[in-house]
Design a protein around this motif. Structure first.
Motif, short mmCIF file in Angstrom:
data_model
loop_
_atom_site.label_atom_id
_atom_site.label_comp_id
_atom_site.label_asym_id
_atom_site.label_seq_id
_atom_site.Cartn_x
_atom_site.Cartn_y
_atom_site.Cartn_z
N ASP A 301 27.46 39.37 33.27
CA ASP A 301 27.14 38.42 32.30
C ASP A 301 25.43 38.19 32.36
OD1 ASP A 301 29.85 38.00 31.80
OD2 ASP A 301 29.90 36.31 33.15
N ARG A 359 26.39 19.42 30.30
CA ARG A 359 26.76 21.07 30.52
C ARG A 359 27.78 21.37 29.60
NH1 ARG A 359 27.73 24.70 34.94
NH2 ARG A 359 29.68 25.82 34.24
N VAL A 360 27.36 22.45 28.77
CA VAL A 360 28.18 23.13 27.74
C VAL A 360 29.04 24.22 28.39
CG1 VAL A 360 28.06 24.03 25.53
CG2 VAL A 360 26.64 22.15 26.08
N ASP A 361 30.03 24.42 28.21
CA ASP A 361 31.03 25.42 28.67
C ASP A 361 31.59 26.25 27.55
OD1 ASP A 361 30.76 24.94 31.43
OD2 ASP A 361 32.18 23.11 31.43
N HIS A 362 31.49 27.56 27.78
CA HIS A 362 32.16 28.71 27.03
C HIS A 362 31.85 28.44 25.51
CE1 HIS A 362 33.54 30.17 30.68
NE2 HIS A 362 34.23 28.93 30.89
N HIS A 363 30.68 28.09 24.90
CA HIS A 363 30.54 27.74 23.77
C HIS A 363 30.39 29.33 22.83
CE1 HIS A 363 28.93 26.20 19.90
NE2 HIS A 363 27.82 26.75 19.90
N GLU A 364 31.05 29.48 22.02
CA GLU A 364 31.05 30.89 21.11
C GLU A 364 29.94 30.65 20.01
OE1 GLU A 364 34.91 32.27 19.95
OE2 GLU A 364 35.51 32.23 22.07
N SER A 378 29.68 34.08 24.31
CA SER A 378 30.28 32.84 24.96
C SER A 378 29.27 32.43 25.86
CB SER A 378 31.35 33.34 25.56
OG SER A 378 31.69 31.77 26.30
N THR A 380 27.45 29.53 28.36
CA THR A 380 27.82 28.32 29.30
C THR A 380 26.27 27.77 29.79
OG1 THR A 380 29.96 29.06 30.14
CG2 THR A 380 28.69 27.49 31.41
N SER A 382 23.68 25.02 31.52
CA SER A 382 23.76 24.16 32.35
C SER A 382 22.12 23.68 32.63
CB SER A 382 24.41 24.43 33.67
OG SER A 382 25.49 25.07 33.37
N ALA A 396 21.24 29.66 31.13
CA ALA A 396 22.18 30.12 30.35
C ALA A 396 22.97 31.10 30.92
CB ALA A 396 21.56 30.26 28.89
N ARG A 399 28.04 35.99 27.72
CA ARG A 399 28.92 37.07 28.00
C ARG A 399 29.19 37.58 26.41
NH1 ARG A 399 34.22 36.44 31.32
NH2 ARG A 399 32.70 36.60 32.79
#
Length: 487
Positions: A301, A359-364, A378, A380, A382, A396, A399
């Motif tokens: 990643d 925190r923003v997780d797995h934002h496409e 994708s 993530t 923090s 950041a 992926r």
């Protein structure tokens, strides 16, 4: 009472120990006041004077040990720092050395000078000055506003104690003569008022500040930040300064010189041993950092570190592979170079949320490669926090999901095709059966022209071909995840 008030409500064990040491220290002062009140004549005897000096030394030792606890640091730092016990042991040895230097030696070698109380006052002044320097150093070392305020008030308390001891020293040296019952007596209450104010401030909610700093003790070279080096240097400085100014008696100089030399050797040996431990810890920390850097570099990643303003500071090899930029090209550039120009503003809005601590997780989302090709990623994101909990940057992790998105689209198309096949078989089966049945009826009639019979034969052959296709489709497993080809 002010120091022990609501101590049990404090969650951090180190801070409870810190205030406990301060409570014990001022408890020794209370014992001294009771000693003065109930046994006023004992103070004038050599044994009583030594006992009083020992109690004062316990007061100062408690304050010095409290400063070594360093409650502004991350909870549990002392157990994780093997060099801490050197500092605490050195503090105890330092105070004991002052007791020998200012109390035991003059009381044994030159009792007449000791009974003037001047050597004892020099001892108290030296410890007051040391505490002022110590708390000022801790204030500068702490990045937490709460502890900076508390250490500042403790430094003021130590300075006020030094002021009262200086007045006592001038009085016993017969340089300044003052009597009790004047407004000057109020000055002796100032250190206690400052200590009460410090105890009250510990429960004050400082806005925008964490109650406990997340600092960890940064280990520096031996010549910076080590209390043991300070202890080693204080003794010879005081010794030569006092005798250069002629404030100490010459009869005690040989014994004091031996004491200073012995303490320098012992404390210097402890400082050297501490330096070896710190060097070993630094090598272990460096190894951990290299291992962590290797993990980041070998990740599949993209891992990107930026400042609060979005300037790219770190860029691993996966980021170079996904986005097409090398580290030399992208370091120092804004993160916006990875965002398409026609972006709807969603990505900047997300970055602003992360800057506020979320925190923003797995934002496409869609990003832009160096060759202007759009890729699906994708993200993530923090916040990066420093030792005090302040946000200093963003991290950041991206992926590449472009192939996954394409596979998903193909899967959706396959499902649509399968559904269409099912509908086609269902909608054509009954009409085809009716067509074949009507063809059989028409063929049974005898007065049909030859051309019409040939047309019926062609229609029948076509219908049978459609029926054979239906039979082949029935053999297919429409729930098979493998893509349907040839349609």
């Amino acid at each position: 009472f002010a120091l022990s008030f609501r101590v049990r409500e404090i969650a951090q064990s180190e801070e409870r120990r810190f205030w406990g040491c301060l409570t014990i220290a001022f408890g020794f002062l209370l014992v001294l006041e009771c000693f003065y009140y109930f046994f006023p004549a004992v103070r004038k005897t050599p044994t009583g004077a030594v006992a009083i000096d020992c109690l004062y030394l316990m007061f100062y030792l408690s304050l010095v040990l409290a400063s070594e606890i360093k409650p502004h640091l991350k909870p549990g730092w002392a157990s994780a720092d093997p060099a801490h016990r050197f500092d605490a042991s050195g503090a105890a040895l330092f105070v004991f050395g002052l007791l020998v230097y200012f109390v035991l030696i003059p009381s044994s070698v030159n009792r007449n000078v000791y009974e003037t109380f001047v050597p004892s006052m020099y001892l108290y002044l030296a410890l007051d000055l040391f505490l002022v320097v110590r708390f000022v150093y801790l204030r500068r070392a702490s990045k937490n506003q709460r502890w900076r305020t508390l250490y500042g008030w403790l430094a003021v308390t130590a300075a006020l104690l030094g002021g009262t001891d200086l007045l006592d020293c001038l009085h016993y040296a017969k340089i300044l003569d003052f009597r009790s019952g004047t407004l000057l007596d109020m000055f002796w209450f100032m250190p206690f008022l400052a200590m009460v104010a410090t105890a009250r401030l510990r429960h004050y909610p400082f806005p925008g500040q964490q109650r406990y700093a997340e600092e960890t003790p940064l280990r520096r070279p031996l010549w910076r930040g080590s209390a043991l080096i300070l202890y080693v240097l204080i003794f010879p400085i005081f010794h030569f300064a006092f005798y250069f100014l002629g404030v100490l008696d010459s009869a005690s100089r040989p014994a004091r010189g031996i004491t200073v030399l012995s303490l320098m050797v012992v404390l210097g040996t402890m400082a050297f041993a501490q330096a070896l431990v710190l060097e070993r810890n630094n090598r272990a920390l460096q190894s951990d950092r290299l291992r962590l850097a290797a993990i980041v570099e070998s990740s599949d990643d993209a891992i990107i570190g930026t400042t609060m303003e979005g300037k790219i500071l770190s860029w691993n090899s996966a980021a170079a592979r996904i986005y097409g930029y090398s580290a030399q090209e992208v370091l120092g550039s804004p993160f916006s170079i990875l965002i398409p120009p026609d972006d709807s503003g969603e990505t900047p809005h997300i970055l602003q949320q992360v800057r506020s601590g979320k925190r923003v997780d797995h934002h496409e989302t869609v990003c832009l490669r160096r060759d202007k090709q759009r890729i699906d990623v994708s993200l993530t994101i923090s916040p990066i926090k420093d030792s005090t909990g302040q946000i200093t940057g963003l991290s950041a992790i991206a992926r590449d999901i472009t192939e996954q998105k394409r596979a998903l689209i193909q899967e959706e198309r396959r499902h649509v095709a399968q559904k269409m096949l099912v509908v086609l078989m269902h909608e054509t089966y009954n009409p085809l059966t009716a067509i074949l049945g009507n063809l059989s009826l028409l063929k049974s009639e005898g007065d049909m022209p030859v051309s019409a019979r040939e047309s019926l034969k062609d229609i029948e052959e076509s219908a049978h071909r459609i029926q054979s296709v239906q039979l082949e489709l029935k053999k297919l497993d429409l729930a098979d995840p493998r893509p349907v080809t040839g349609i």
